[in-house]
Design an enzyme around this catalytic site. Structure first.
Site, short mmCIF file in Angstrom:
data_model
loop_
_atom_site.label_atom_id
_atom_site.label_comp_id
_atom_site.label_asym_id
_atom_site.label_seq_id
_atom_site.Cartn_x
_atom_site.Cartn_y
_atom_site.Cartn_z
N CYS A 1 0.85 -1.18 0.00
CA CYS A 1 0.00 0.00 0.00
C CYS A 1 0.90 1.24 0.00
O CYS A 1 1.83 1.33 0.81
CB CYS A 1 -0.89 -0.01 1.23
SG CYS A 1 -1.82 1.52 1.46
N ASP B 1 0.05 -5.99 -0.04
CA ASP B 1 -1.10 -6.36 -0.86
C ASP B 1 -0.72 -7.63 -1.59
O ASP B 1 0.17 -7.61 -2.45
CB ASP B 1 -1.42 -5.26 -1.88
CG ASP B 1 -2.11 -4.06 -1.27
OD1 ASP B 1 -2.86 -4.24 -0.30
OD2 ASP B 1 -1.90 -2.94 -1.77
N GLU C 1 9.91 -15.59 -21.03
CA GLU C 1 10.66 -16.63 -20.34
C GLU C 1 10.24 -16.58 -18.87
O GLU C 1 10.23 -15.51 -18.27
CB GLU C 1 12.17 -16.37 -20.52
CG GLU C 1 13.05 -17.52 -20.11
CD GLU C 1 13.33 -17.54 -18.62
OE1 GLU C 1 13.42 -18.65 -18.07
OE2 GLU C 1 13.43 -16.46 -18.01
N GLN D 1 -3.44 -1.20 -6.11
CA GLN D 1 -3.70 -2.48 -6.76
C GLN D 1 -4.09 -2.30 -8.22
O GLN D 1 -3.59 -3.00 -9.11
CB GLN D 1 -4.81 -3.22 -6.00
CG GLN D 1 -4.44 -3.56 -4.58
CD GLN D 1 -5.63 -4.04 -3.76
OE1 GLN D 1 -6.78 -4.00 -4.19
NE2 GLN D 1 -5.35 -4.50 -2.55
N GLU D 2 -4.98 -1.36 -8.47
CA GLU D 2 -5.46 -1.11 -9.84
C GLU D 2 -4.32 -0.65 -10.75
O GLU D 2 -4.26 -1.01 -11.92
CB GLU D 2 -6.57 -0.05 -9.82
CG GLU D 2 -7.81 -0.46 -9.05
CD GLU D 2 -7.73 -0.24 -7.54
OE1 GLU D 2 -8.75 -0.45 -6.87
OE2 GLU D 2 -6.66 0.14 -7.02
#
Length: 134
Positions: free
Chosen positions: A48, A55, A71, A89-90
């Site tokens: 965060c 997260d 790879e 997160q987004e």
């Protein structure tokens, strides 16, 4: 009573720690086919940007390659470079999509991030790319 957590923070790194230079590719021998390749890991983590708390997410990378495959060892190192990066997160899911599309130039790619619950709310983010002439 004082809030002993108010000033508590962990080390948080900026986006410059995301190491897309570590990515390597393998030539794809079937560019005329629309084969779906899918990689899944439940070991993705970032932090965060405000608290530094982790997260953690299950990450699914699904794509139709054009001329290159990623790879896997290099992909693991790339994803691990997010470990202490302060990123929403987004934004993390969209950044992964942007980096991999730029690197692989696939016909189609979808990144799904299923983040662990926070405050009883789970977050699922889906970011997609589709080549125009595909």
């Amino acid at each position: 009573m004082t809030d002993k957590y108010k000033e508590r923070r962990f080390d948080i790194y900026g986006y410059e720690k995301i190491d897309k230079e570590v990515l390597e590719s393998i030539e794809y021998e079937y560019p005329e086919k629309n084969t779906i390749v899918e990689y899944i890991t439940d070991e993705f983590s970032s932090v965060c940007p405000w608290t530094g708390l982790p997260d953690n997410a299950k990450l699914t990378i699904r794509y139709i390659p054009h001329k290159k495959l990623v790879e896997l060892k290099s992909l693991k190192y790339y994803l691990t470079s997010y470990r202490n990066v302060g990123i929403l997160q987004e934004h993390a899911i969209n950044r992964i999509l942007d980096d991999l599309v730029e690197f692989l130039q696939p016909k189609f790619m979808e990144i799904i991030g299923e983040f662990q619950e926070r405050g009883g709310i789970a977050t699922r983010i889906i970011a997609r790319y589709e080549k125009e002439e595909y």
